[in-house]
Scaffold this active site. Sequence first.
Site, PDB file in Angstrom:
ATOM      1  N   HIS A 266      25.947 113.217  -0.407  1.00 24.76           N
ATOM      2  CA  HIS A 266      25.488 114.142  -1.446  1.00 24.76           C
ATOM      3  C   HIS A 266      24.948 115.445  -0.855  1.00 24.76           C
ATOM      4  CE1 HIS A 266      21.243 113.256  -0.501  1.00 24.76           C
ATOM      5  NE2 HIS A 266      21.674 112.026  -0.256  1.00 24.76           N
ATOM      6  N   ASP A 267      25.220 116.537  -1.580  1.00 23.50           N
ATOM      7  CA  ASP A 267      24.682 117.859  -1.268  1.00 23.50           C
ATOM      8  C   ASP A 267      25.150 118.409   0.074  1.00 23.50           C
ATOM      9  OD1 ASP A 267      22.690 118.161  -3.630  1.00 23.50           O
ATOM     10  OD2 ASP A 267      22.141 116.227  -2.754  1.00 23.50           O
TER      11      ASP A 267
ATOM     12  N   GLY B  48      23.462 113.210   4.034  1.00 22.08           N
ATOM     13  CA  GLY B  48      23.173 114.146   2.964  1.00 22.08           C
ATOM     14  C   GLY B  48      22.653 115.480   3.450  1.00 22.08           C
TER      15      GLY B  48
END
Length: 260
Positions: free
Chosen positions: A122-123, A140
């Site tokens: 994520h991100d 992440g």
Amino acid sequence: MSGTRIHPSAIVHPDAVLGENVDIGPWAMVGEGCTVGDGSVIAARATLERNVRLGRNVKVGIGTILGGDPQDLKFGGEETWVEIGDDTTIREYSHINRGTKQSYKTTVGKGAFIMSYVHLAHDCHVGDGVILVNGTQLAGHVTIEEKVIVAGLTAVHQFVRIGRHAFVGGCSRVVKDVPPFVKAVGNPVKLYGLNTLGLQRSGFTETTLSELKKAYRLLFRSELNLGAAIERARAEVDVENPDVRALLDFVESSPRGVGF
């Protein structure tokens, strides 16, 4: 959807938006909130789980999963996205998870090449023209700037930045930031000079290469501490050159520190 081909076994959500000349293979799935740009190819058994935006001419390989929930215990179900730029290729069995409320999206730029079994958590934000070789794993919040190459079976710690035109060798463990324009490899990663061949292939002039080498020697091969080395480099190297300035600014602003 002129020219679009959807295999009879594929599943496409009613609100998915498909461009022209899209090809969706056997047992593929295009889920809720997904947009597939013109000329893109979704191979057999690939899944766009939800909230995935593909640009034009994106190729998604067999068994790849895009848009799965972030693997983050703080994720509260907020609406987040995966965005993939034009002309990017993602090969077999790779995974790219949606973002969290930190940035609300995970992104890959234009013309990137994501090889098999790569994971983007994520991100993560991956720039234009990046190559991630087989088995690369990004935790992440990793940022990889444009034209970086990360060789196979490399693991990158969360919140790490890798600067543009850097090269990271295979089987590395990257726990600190990697400055732009350099070669790095190891466990933990260490720096091994400028990525000279890559920079030449990208059209960097000999004048720029010479100034970058001066800056590199001061920053990473002198006996000065890093603060003093940055100060001396700003006095002795051509800081009007935007690439030299980018190197110094990256090192000076690194919250994690850089590998030596």
